[in-house]
Design an enzyme around this catalytic site. Structure first.
Site, mmCIF file in Angstrom:
data_model
loop_
_atom_site.group_PDB
_atom_site.id
_atom_site.type_symbol
_atom_site.label_atom_id
_atom_site.label_comp_id
_atom_site.label_asym_id
_atom_site.label_seq_id
_atom_site.Cartn_x
_atom_site.Cartn_y
_atom_site.Cartn_z
ATOM 1 N N GLU A 1 0.585 -0.975 -0.019
ATOM 2 C CA GLU A 1 -0.272 0.053 -0.318
ATOM 3 C C GLU A 1 1.072 1.221 0.305
ATOM 4 O O GLU A 1 0.773 1.975 -0.823
ATOM 5 C CB GLU A 1 -1.101 -0.285 1.113
ATOM 6 C CG GLU A 1 -2.116 -0.843 0.963
ATOM 7 C CD GLU A 1 -3.043 -0.408 0.217
ATOM 8 O OE1 GLU A 1 -3.072 0.907 -0.790
ATOM 9 O OE2 GLU A 1 -4.071 -1.003 -0.075
ATOM 10 N N GLU B 1 2.268 1.225 -3.681
ATOM 11 C CA GLU B 1 1.159 2.366 -4.851
ATOM 12 C C GLU B 1 0.723 3.567 -4.341
ATOM 13 O O GLU B 1 0.566 4.463 -5.475
ATOM 14 C CB GLU B 1 0.091 1.533 -4.498
ATOM 15 C CG GLU B 1 0.181 -0.546 -4.746
ATOM 16 C CD GLU B 1 -1.089 -0.765 -5.104
ATOM 17 O OE1 GLU B 1 -0.993 -2.315 -5.098
ATOM 18 O OE2 GLU B 1 -2.112 -0.453 -4.132
ATOM 19 N N GLU B 2 1.078 3.983 -2.816
ATOM 20 C CA GLU B 2 0.143 5.315 -2.649
ATOM 21 C C GLU B 2 1.226 5.945 -3.047
ATOM 22 O O GLU B 2 0.759 7.779 -3.074
ATOM 23 C CB GLU B 2 -0.547 5.625 -1.474
ATOM 24 C CG GLU B 2 -1.995 4.582 -1.620
ATOM 25 C CD GLU B 2 -2.635 4.992 -0.435
ATOM 26 O OE1 GLU B 2 -3.678 4.384 -0.347
ATOM 27 O OE2 GLU B 2 -2.044 5.818 0.599
#
Length: 453
Positions: free
Chosen positions: A322, A325-326
């Protein structure tokens, strides 16, 4: 007003004991579906001589003759079916009193008189092949079975062993497999039905009813049924027999029926929780914390990166993914700082949110081997901005005393972060082997274990 009960004596011509049971069971099932017709009835007993009694009555007592039973029975028995090959009629219908049903034990003698609600056939593994292998098992409205009637020993009723598993006749049953927790499962394939399709729509409900009764005979706890979207026309028939949706995924619906009506269902709800992760990524030398601002639903100026854990994904893998990805920043998992448990979230499910401590993977720059913080890159379409925020600025935000401006959960988390001996306090991760054969090792998240040194 209905007529007085009438009875027809039937004789099974089958040599296989399992076929005897299924033949009578199917015939009883057929009559149970005749509630809207002139005649309705059920098999009330089966003896060791392979004889059974069909008891029926007419819906209209003023227009009832003994021929009604013959008409209904003959129409079924003369059809090219499993029952017609295994059952013949011995006597013409006769009028009987309204006495309760008489049930026979394996020796042919009476052991009890009760009013039945359903009749099933029970396999008795303790008997030899020279004896009758099937006996009638009655379930009454009180929920008690015939082994509780005076003269029958409850301890003598035992589940069949693996060696006593009967050979099923798939002409009258839906294909099923043994499933977990003493249940059976029927899986309907996602393919175009053929003329010899065992799940043909014309026979599906009758076969499903017979399979349900067989499952009860085998003392199963539940019956599961998976139906692909392409065969959704079968769903109303399953619903009519009491099956209900348990869950659906992609193009397949899964239905289930708990088979003990007098006991509370032990079938668990599907997906009661969703699992999320949030990452506290701090670089102590620069006094920075990695933060993001989403393109929508921003309740505070900054938040930690995070999201939902995917099916089959470990917590540490999910939180690292996460963050990448962010923000485009590579990190390493170190520990779990805390867990928030919230109810009434997405789809009405509960939520477990794991806040994890991560450390950034620094980028090497130049020939002198110096390292620097990687520059965050906001995820397109989801994140408006990703940045390294001054740690003091972030603390002031989460600890803001004015109501509606602080962040109570992250205020508590930052108190944990600021403890210098975090390696002795944080929730640690240890991979442990399972005691279940064939199951892979799983991570155990636990309080820190002090060294013996």
């Amino acid at each position: 007003m209905t007529s007085s009960p009438r009875e027809i004596m039937l004789q099974s011509t089958a040599k296989n004991h399992h076929n005897i049971k299924i033949a009578f069971l199917l015939l009883s099932t057929i009559f149970s579906f005749m509630n809207s017709s002139r005649v309705t009835g059920r098999i009330i007993s089966v003896s060791s001589s392979k004889r059974g009694i069909l008891r029926y009555h007419c819906k209209n007592a003023n227009n009832c003759s003994t021929s009604h039973g013959n008409v209904v029975l003959s129409a079924f028995l003369t059809s090219p079916s499993f029952v017609s090959r295994n059952i013949s009629v011995l006597t013409r219908p006769k009028i009987v009193g309204r006495a309760s049903g008489l049930f026979l034990d394996s020796a042919g003698g009476s052991f009890g008189i009760q009013q039945p609600s359903h009749t099933f056939f029970h396999f008795s593994p303790r008997q030899t092949r020279s004896q009758s292998q099937y006996r009638t098992q009655q379930f009454f409205s009180s929920g008690k079975s015939s082994n509780e009637v005076k003269g029958d020993n409850p301890k003598a009723q035992q589940q069949p062993s693996q060696d006593d598993e009967p050979e099923y006749d798939w002409d009258v049953l839906l294909p099923f497999q043994k499933h977990s927790h003493n249940s059976i499962k029927i899986t309907i394939p996602d393919e175009e039905p053929t003329s010899d399709d065992p799940f043909h729509i014309d026979t599906f409900q009758t076969k499903l009813q017979t399979t349900l009764e067989t499952a009860r005979t085998l003392q199963k706890n539940a019956l599961w049924l998976t139906v692909p979207l392409s065969r959704s026309a079968l769903l109303p028939f399953a619903h009519a027999l009491g099956l209900r949706y348990h869950h659906a995924q992609n193009t397949t619906a899964t239905l289930v029926l708990w088979l003990h009506p007098h006991q509370p269902s032990r079938i668990p709800e599907y997906a009661t929780h969703q699992v999320g992760v949030g990452a506290v990524v701090i670089h102590p030398p620069s006094n920075k914390i990695l933060c993001v601002r989403e393109k929508r639903n921003n309740y505070r100026p900054w938040k930690m990166p995070g999201g939902l854990v995917e099916l089959g994904e470990e917590l540490d893998e999910a939180v690292v993914r996460e963050v990448w990805e962010e923000t485009g920043v590579k990190t390493r998992f170190r520990s779990v700082l805390g867990v928030r448990h919230t109810h009434g979230m997405q789809f009405g499910r509960s939520d477990l949110y794991f806040v994890c401590r991560l450390e950034p993977v620094l980028e090497e720059e130049g020939r002198d081997g110096e390292h620097k913080l990687p520059t965050p890159i906001a995820q397109e379409g989801e994140i408006e901005k990703a940045a390294w925020v001054d740690l003091d600025e972030y603390r002031d935000m989460v600890n803001h005393e004015e109501k509606g401006r602080g962040h109570p959960m992250m205020s508590q988390i930052m108190k944990i972060v600021d403890q210098t001996d975090w390696e002795e306090r944080d929730i640690q991760r240890t991979l442990v082997e399972s005691v279940v054969p064939g199951r892979k090792a799983s991570p155990l998240y636990h309080a820190a274990i002090r060294s013996e040194d």
